[in-house]
Design a protein around this motif. Sequence first.
Motif, PDB file in Angstrom:
ATOM      1  N   ALA A 160      11.191  34.959  44.909  1.00 44.69           N
ATOM      2  CA  ALA A 160       9.791  35.013  45.327  1.00 44.69           C
ATOM      3  C   ALA A 160       9.168  36.371  45.006  1.00 44.69           C
ATOM      4  CB  ALA A 160       9.674  34.730  46.827  1.00 44.69           C
ATOM      5  N   ALA A 161       9.991  37.361  44.723  1.00 40.23           N
ATOM      6  CA  ALA A 161       9.517  38.688  44.323  1.00 40.23           C
ATOM      7  C   ALA A 161      10.545  39.286  43.388  1.00 40.23           C
ATOM      8  CB  ALA A 161       9.325  39.585  45.548  1.00 40.23           C
ATOM      9  N   ALA A 162      10.155  40.302  42.652  1.00 40.08           N
ATOM     10  CA  ALA A 162      11.087  40.962  41.748  1.00 40.08           C
ATOM     11  C   ALA A 162      12.250  41.552  42.537  1.00 40.08           C
ATOM     12  CB  ALA A 162      10.364  42.075  40.987  1.00 40.08           C
ATOM     13  N   PRO A 163      13.439  41.613  41.930  1.00 41.29           N
ATOM     14  CA  PRO A 163      14.575  42.221  42.639  1.00 41.29           C
ATOM     15  C   PRO A 163      14.224  43.601  43.188  1.00 41.29           C
ATOM     16  CG  PRO A 163      15.327  41.172  40.625  1.00 41.29           C
ATOM     17  CD  PRO A 163      13.825  41.110  40.606  1.00 41.29           C
ATOM     18  N   GLY A 164      14.567  43.816  44.446  1.00 40.58           N
ATOM     19  CA  GLY A 164      14.279  45.091  45.091  1.00 40.58           C
ATOM     20  C   GLY A 164      12.891  45.190  45.686  1.00 40.58           C
ATOM     21  N   GLN A 165      12.095  44.109  45.576  1.00 39.48           N
ATOM     22  CA  GLN A 165      10.746  44.111  46.124  1.00 39.48           C
ATOM     23  C   GLN A 165      10.636  43.080  47.254  1.00 39.48           C
ATOM     24  OE1 GLN A 165       8.460  46.416  45.141  1.00 39.48           O
ATOM     25  NE2 GLN A 165      10.183  47.183  43.924  1.00 39.48           N
ATOM     26  N   LEU A 166       9.552  43.174  48.018  1.00 43.17           N
ATOM     27  CA  LEU A 166       9.346  42.271  49.146  1.00 43.17           C
ATOM     28  C   LEU A 166       8.316  41.213  48.815  1.00 43.17           C
ATOM     29  CD1 LEU A 166       9.261  44.798  52.135  1.00 43.17           C
ATOM     30  CD2 LEU A 166      11.218  43.560  51.204  1.00 43.17           C
ATOM     31  N   ALA A 167       8.490  40.022  49.404  1.00 49.10           N
ATOM     32  CA  ALA A 167       7.533  38.934  49.238  1.00 49.10           C
ATOM     33  C   ALA A 167       6.773  38.724  50.536  1.00 49.10           C
ATOM     34  CB  ALA A 167       8.260  37.644  48.855  1.00 49.10           C
ATOM     35  N   ALA A 168       5.534  38.293  50.420  1.00 50.49           N
ATOM     36  CA  ALA A 168       4.708  38.039  51.606  1.00 50.49           C
ATOM     37  C   ALA A 168       5.107  36.717  52.250  1.00 50.49           C
ATOM     38  CB  ALA A 168       3.235  38.002  51.206  1.00 50.49           C
ATOM     39  N   ASP A 169       5.150  36.700  53.578  1.00 47.29           N
ATOM     40  CA  ASP A 169       5.438  35.464  54.304  1.00 47.29           C
ATOM     41  C   ASP A 169       4.222  34.550  54.291  1.00 47.29           C
ATOM     42  OD1 ASP A 169       7.203  33.833  55.742  1.00 47.29           O
ATOM     43  OD2 ASP A 169       6.332  34.434  57.644  1.00 47.29           O
ATOM     44  N   LYS A 171      -0.190  33.942  55.259  1.00 47.19           N
ATOM     45  CA  LYS A 171      -1.011  33.834  56.468  1.00 47.19           C
ATOM     46  C   LYS A 171      -1.246  32.394  56.888  1.00 47.19           C
ATOM     47  CE  LYS A 171      -3.436  38.167  55.454  1.00 47.19           C
ATOM     48  NZ  LYS A 171      -4.752  38.800  55.173  1.00 47.19           N
ATOM     49  N   GLY A 172      -0.918  31.444  56.013  1.00 45.21           N
ATOM     50  CA  GLY A 172      -1.094  30.037  56.341  1.00 45.21           C
ATOM     51  C   GLY A 172       0.201  29.421  56.835  1.00 45.21           C
ATOM     52  N   ASP A 173       0.339  28.109  56.655  1.00 40.19           N
ATOM     53  CA  ASP A 173       1.529  27.402  57.116  1.00 40.19           C
ATOM     54  C   ASP A 173       2.701  27.540  56.157  1.00 40.19           C
ATOM     55  OD1 ASP A 173       0.243  26.495  59.411  1.00 40.19           O
ATOM     56  OD2 ASP A 173      -0.455  24.655  58.452  1.00 40.19           O
ATOM     57  N   ASN A 174       2.428  27.998  54.934  1.00 41.40           N
ATOM     58  CA  ASN A 174       3.482  28.120  53.926  1.00 41.40           C
ATOM     59  C   ASN A 174       3.387  29.458  53.211  1.00 41.40           C
ATOM     60  OD1 ASN A 174       2.613  24.895  53.722  1.00 41.40           O
ATOM     61  ND2 ASN A 174       4.809  25.280  53.770  1.00 41.40           N
ATOM     62  N   SER A 175       4.515  29.911  52.679  1.00 40.18           N
ATOM     63  CA  SER A 175       4.506  31.147  51.910  1.00 40.18           C
ATOM     64  C   SER A 175       3.743  30.921  50.611  1.00 40.18           C
ATOM     65  CB  SER A 175       5.934  31.590  51.597  1.00 40.18           C
ATOM     66  OG  SER A 175       6.487  30.822  50.537  1.00 40.18           O
ATOM     67  N   PRO A 176       3.090  31.951  50.070  1.00 43.57           N
ATOM     68  CA  PRO A 176       2.370  31.803  48.804  1.00 43.57           C
ATOM     69  C   PRO A 176       3.278  31.311  47.679  1.00 43.57           C
ATOM     70  CG  PRO A 176       1.798  33.876  49.864  1.00 43.57           C
ATOM     71  CD  PRO A 176       2.939  33.300  50.636  1.00 43.57           C
ATOM     72  N   TYR A 177       4.527  31.749  47.685  1.00 50.19           N
ATOM     73  CA  TYR A 177       5.460  31.375  46.627  1.00 50.19           C
ATOM     74  C   TYR A 177       5.800  29.886  46.665  1.00 50.19           C
ATOM     75  CZ  TYR A 177       9.589  31.356  43.643  1.00 50.19           C
ATOM     76  OH  TYR A 177      10.500  31.074  42.654  1.00 50.19           O
ATOM     77  N   GLN A 194       7.359  26.457  32.047  1.00 48.74           N
ATOM     78  CA  GLN A 194       5.933  26.368  32.366  1.00 48.74           C
ATOM     79  C   GLN A 194       5.696  26.332  33.871  1.00 48.74           C
ATOM     80  OE1 GLN A 194       5.219  22.841  30.002  1.00 48.74           O
ATOM     81  NE2 GLN A 194       4.023  23.986  28.490  1.00 48.74           N
ATOM     82  N   VAL A 195       6.583  25.644  34.595  1.00 44.10           N
ATOM     83  CA  VAL A 195       6.462  25.584  36.060  1.00 44.10           C
ATOM     84  C   VAL A 195       6.486  26.985  36.644  1.00 44.10           C
ATOM     85  CG1 VAL A 195       7.679  24.949  38.185  1.00 44.10           C
ATOM     86  CG2 VAL A 195       7.372  23.246  36.369  1.00 44.10           C
ATOM     87  N   PHE A 196       7.478  27.782  36.271  1.00 40.36           N
ATOM     88  CA  PHE A 196       7.623  29.100  36.878  1.00 40.36           C
ATOM     89  C   PHE A 196       6.585  30.094  36.376  1.00 40.36           C
ATOM     90  CE2 PHE A 196      11.787  27.342  38.025  1.00 40.36           C
ATOM     91  CZ  PHE A 196      11.796  27.690  39.368  1.00 40.36           C
ATOM     92  N   LYS A 197       6.081  29.899  35.175  1.00 37.08           N
ATOM     93  CA  LYS A 197       4.973  30.743  34.712  1.00 37.08           C
ATOM     94  C   LYS A 197       3.723  30.479  35.550  1.00 37.08           C
ATOM     95  CE  LYS A 197       6.214  31.784  29.922  1.00 37.08           C
ATOM     96  NZ  LYS A 197       5.887  31.579  28.491  1.00 37.08           N
ATOM     97  N   ARG A 198       3.471  29.206  35.851  1.00 36.62           N
ATOM     98  CA  ARG A 198       2.318  28.866  36.698  1.00 36.62           C
ATOM     99  C   ARG A 198       2.481  29.449  38.100  1.00 36.62           C
ATOM    100  NH1 ARG A 198      -0.705  23.241  35.747  1.00 36.62           N
ATOM    101  NH2 ARG A 198      -0.740  23.217  33.472  1.00 36.62           N
ATOM    102  N   VAL A 199       3.697  29.410  38.599  1.00 33.44           N
ATOM    103  CA  VAL A 199       3.966  29.951  39.936  1.00 33.44           C
ATOM    104  C   VAL A 199       3.679  31.449  39.957  1.00 33.44           C
ATOM    105  CG1 VAL A 199       5.772  30.428  41.630  1.00 33.44           C
ATOM    106  CG2 VAL A 199       5.650  28.190  40.531  1.00 33.44           C
ATOM    107  N   ARG A 200       4.121  32.150  38.932  1.00 32.80           N
ATOM    108  CA  ARG A 200       3.911  33.598  38.883  1.00 32.80           C
ATOM    109  C   ARG A 200       2.419  33.937  38.911  1.00 32.80           C
ATOM    110  NH1 ARG A 200       6.208  37.897  34.332  1.00 32.80           N
ATOM    111  NH2 ARG A 200       5.114  39.702  35.149  1.00 32.80           N
ATOM    112  N   VAL A 201       1.647  33.244  38.096  1.00 33.51           N
ATOM    113  CA  VAL A 201       0.204  33.484  38.041  1.00 33.51           C
ATOM    114  C   VAL A 201      -0.444  33.192  39.391  1.00 33.51           C
ATOM    115  CG1 VAL A 201      -1.965  32.720  37.018  1.00 33.51           C
ATOM    116  CG2 VAL A 201       0.026  33.109  35.556  1.00 33.51           C
ATOM    117  N   ALA A 202      -0.069  32.075  40.010  1.00 35.51           N
ATOM    118  CA  ALA A 202      -0.667  31.664  41.276  1.00 35.51           C
ATOM    119  C   ALA A 202      -0.314  32.635  42.402  1.00 35.51           C
ATOM    120  CB  ALA A 202      -0.203  30.262  41.639  1.00 35.51           C
ATOM    121  N   VAL A 203       0.931  33.115  42.427  1.00 31.68           N
ATOM    122  CA  VAL A 203       1.352  34.044  43.488  1.00 31.68           C
ATOM    123  C   VAL A 203       0.654  35.389  43.324  1.00 31.68           C
ATOM    124  CG1 VAL A 203       3.298  35.369  44.414  1.00 31.68           C
ATOM    125  CG2 VAL A 203       3.565  32.935  43.915  1.00 31.68           C
TER     126      VAL A 203
END
Length: 207
Positions: A160-169, A171-177, A194-203
């Motif tokens: 959900a984040a680059a190694p060594g970095q933090l991901a946001a939990d 503010k809604g019912d689900n994590s952004p990732y 393509q799935v994971f490229k879209r995820v990266r852009v959206a996050v």
Amino acid sequence: EKRVALVIGNSAYKLISPLENPGNDAAMMASTLKELSFDVVEAKNADRKGMARAIKDFGKRLRRAGPQSVGLFYYAGHGVQAGGSNFLIPLGAPIQDEEDLEIQAVSASWVLRQMKLAKNALNIVIMDACRNNPFKGIFRSATRGLARMNAPSGSLIAYAAAPGQLAADGKGDNSPYTAALVAAMRKQGLSLEQVFKRVRVAVEKAT
């Protein structure tokens, strides 16, 4: 191909800080995977024994599915790295120091080992566990986020984040990732890349 998934979501921690979204994230992910013809093993708010039981069941099903099968592991909850290894934190784990991780937590490499033993065609590991380290200050080698993992051949590991970095939990019912991942998974005709490229852009846009 046959598809087998293990989905674990831990939210209701009591000995360490609880998390809002992993239970919701895991439920949404399990539902989506079932829609996509996965045989899903689920564990929600599991202690170490419950997580171990689910991992063992997943390994059995994956081996039974055969060499052309696809395996997927999804984890949402507290996860930490120590000494270069990643550990998933069960509920009720009485962790007082770094040495307790081997006994009280679940090593992420345990799940990878199940996939390696199955010798199946493709494995996907998804870690939405790069949140704050709940043991900060008591681990000698504690580092932000999660460490890189060496996966079996034919595997893809997504954080959900680059190694060594933090991901946001979130503010809604689900994590952004996970929200972005589920949305991309439901789009027909996309390759895995393509799935994971879209995820990266959206996050990146959401955070």
